[in-house]
Design a protein around this motif. Structure first.
Motif, PDB file in Angstrom:
ATOM      1  N   HIS A   3      13.138   6.293   0.476  1.00  8.27           N
ATOM      2  CA  HIS A   3      12.778   5.239  -0.287  1.00  8.27           C
ATOM      3  C   HIS A   3      11.407   5.467  -0.996  1.00  8.27           C
ATOM      4  O   HIS A   3      11.528   4.972  -2.195  1.00  8.27           O
ATOM      5  CB  HIS A   3      12.630   4.028   0.526  1.00  8.27           C
ATOM      6  N   GLU A  15      10.835   5.394  -5.001  1.00  5.98           N
ATOM      7  CA  GLU A  15       9.809   4.478  -5.704  1.00  5.98           C
ATOM      8  C   GLU A  15       8.955   5.449  -6.636  1.00  5.98           C
ATOM      9  O   GLU A  15       8.633   5.352  -7.831  1.00  5.98           O
ATOM     10  CB  GLU A  15       8.947   4.206  -4.515  1.00  5.98           C
ATOM     11  N   LYS A  16       8.779   6.821  -6.062  1.00  7.60           N
ATOM     12  CA  LYS A  16       8.098   7.821  -6.878  1.00  7.60           C
ATOM     13  C   LYS A  16       8.902   7.985  -8.281  1.00  7.60           C
ATOM     14  O   LYS A  16       8.155   8.028  -9.155  1.00  7.60           O
ATOM     15  CB  LYS A  16       7.726   9.062  -6.069  1.00  7.60           C
ATOM     16  N   ARG A  57       4.322  -4.412  -4.219  1.00  5.94           N
ATOM     17  CA  ARG A  57       4.798  -2.855  -3.790  1.00  5.94           C
ATOM     18  C   ARG A  57       4.146  -1.825  -4.473  1.00  5.94           C
ATOM     19  O   ARG A  57       4.071  -0.749  -4.062  1.00  5.94           O
ATOM     20  CB  ARG A  57       6.199  -3.066  -3.772  1.00  5.94           C
ATOM     21  N   SER A  58       4.278  -1.796  -5.767  1.00  2.00           N
ATOM     22  CA  SER A  58       3.823  -0.890  -6.814  1.00  2.00           C
ATOM     23  C   SER A  58       2.310  -0.208  -6.269  1.00  2.00           C
ATOM     24  O   SER A  58       1.935   0.842  -6.107  1.00  2.00           O
ATOM     25  CB  SER A  58       4.061  -1.272  -8.164  1.00  2.00           C
ATOM     26  N   TYR A  86       2.106   1.439  -2.976  1.00  2.30           N
ATOM     27  CA  TYR A  86       2.974   2.740  -3.074  1.00  2.30           C
ATOM     28  C   TYR A  86       1.773   3.923  -3.832  1.00  2.30           C
ATOM     29  O   TYR A  86       1.530   4.825  -3.332  1.00  2.30           O
ATOM     30  CB  TYR A  86       4.049   2.554  -3.869  1.00  2.30           C
TER      31      TYR A  86
END
Length: 377
Positions: free
Chosen positions: A158, A162-163, A340-341, A344
């Motif tokens: 995940h 995301e990256k 979330r960003s 992360y």
């Protein structure tokens, strides 16, 4: 008269039974030490087996029967340990392709090693998780066994997704920012010049219309400024050219112009926070500020925002504080919040990221990061 000799067999001389050899005290002590060491080794192995944070299966190499399963794997897959024992690897419902699993088992019997870097497993409640599966064969107590180590890589996958998403967004933002700056701004500049020239032409005979044309030119110039500000926000070239501090200063000034609020950037002149950061680290910090300020304005209706960049001990400290209504409790699940960003990005730079309510009202976002450390690629 001669005496006759007796024909009775002569009695053989009996040997005395040997006394059992007496073990020396040193040998006995050595045997005790070896036994204690073996028991300690077995206890250590059992504790490692029971407490390991990777799943472990032990199979009989000749039959494929499962003879051992550790608690972590049972919990990960949502089954009791007893449900595994005595069954084949392909009988416990984990692997979708039974024939492929049997083939892999035969390969493992032959070669003694097999590995899958990305294997989907199905849990008892129907969820799918991604695992790294490594098996090898060895002898234990004279019996050949197979040990399967199963590591959950779902979160890592995940993170990779995301990256990739963030990198795609970053690239798209750069492209849009460049298009706005080089395309739209240039066209608007041309329209503004035409409107200004028209105002000069109309001035002698139609002063009212000339004033209207001059006003149009002024409005277009304001639109150009706003478009350039948006382009800089999408593609902050100042980060690579001048560093993080000038980029945040311009961001605060741009935010005040665009949203008509108070946005202040403060930094510690005496600390190393004034020095340039590595571009990738600086970009992550800049995007965290963007997301936090956007949330403060759009969702919390803040009128005052303070951005602080400083150093505490050996870590950089980024703080965004606002006087808005605060983050909703379900902010993590709401689209557009960007939490979330931000989290992360914080993980990417090895930072401790935190969002909390300000006792005096509003929200405080903090990001404590290793100072001048390169972000992980």
């Amino acid at each position: 008269m001669k005496r006759s000799r007796s024909k009775k067999p002569l009695l053989k001389k009996q040997k005395r039974p040997r006394k059992p050899a007496v073990l020396s005290e040193a040998v006995l002590e050595r045997r005790v030490e070896v036994q204690v060491a073996l028991q300690a080794s077995e206890i250590r192995y059992r504790r490692l087996f029971e407490s390991a944070q990777d799943g472990i299966l032990i199979l009989d190499a000749s039959t494929g029967d499962i003879t051992g399963v550790n608690p972590y794997l049972a919990q990960l897959l949502g089954r009791a340990q007893s449900e595994f024992l005595g069954k084949k690897l392909w009988q416990i419902g984990l692997f979708q392709d039974v024939e492929k699993t049997k083939s892999a088992f035969r390969e493992l019997q032959r070669d003694g090693y097999i590995r899958y870097d990305d294997l989907p497993l199905e849990t008892w409640d129907g969820r799918y998780i991604d695992v790294e599966f490594v098996s090898n064969s060895y002898k234990a107590g004279g019996v050949r066994v197979i040990q399967c180590n199963i590591r959950d890589i779902t979160e890592r996958k995940h993170g990779e997704v995301e990256k990739a998403i963030l990198e795609t967004i970053e690239e798209e933002q750069r492209r849009i920012g460049q298009d706005l700056h080089d395309g739209l701004c240039q066209q608007l500049t041309g329209v503004a010049l035409i409107a200004k020239a028209l105002a000069h032409k109309l001035l002698p005979g139609a002063p009212a219309e000339s004033a209207d044309a001059a006003e149009i030119s002024e409005l277009i110039n304001r639109a150009i400024d706003q478009t350039r500000d948006l382009a800089r926000g999408l593609s902050p070239v100042e980060i690579e050219v001048a560093g993080l501090r000038p980029a945040l200063q311009k961001f605060a000034a741009m935010t005040e112009r665009l949203y008509n609020i108070s946005c202040v950037f403060d930094y510690d002149e005496l600390s190393r926070a004034q020095y340039p950061y590595a571009p990738l680290l600086a970009t992550h910090l800049y995007r965290i500020v963007q997301e936090a300020v956007s949330n403060a304005i759009q969702h919390a209706k803040a009128k005052h925002v303070i951005i602080t960049l400083t150093t505490i001990q050996d870590r950089g400290m980024l703080t965004i504080q606002d006087d808005g209504t605060g983050f909703p409790s379900d902010a993590e699940d709401k689209p557009g919040m960007g939490l979330r960003s931000m989290r992360y990005r914080g993980r990417m730079i090895g930072a401790r990221f935190k969002v909390c309510q300000d006792p005096s009202g509003g929200t405080i976002v903090t990001c404590a990061f290793p100072h001048q450390k390169e972000a992980r690629s």
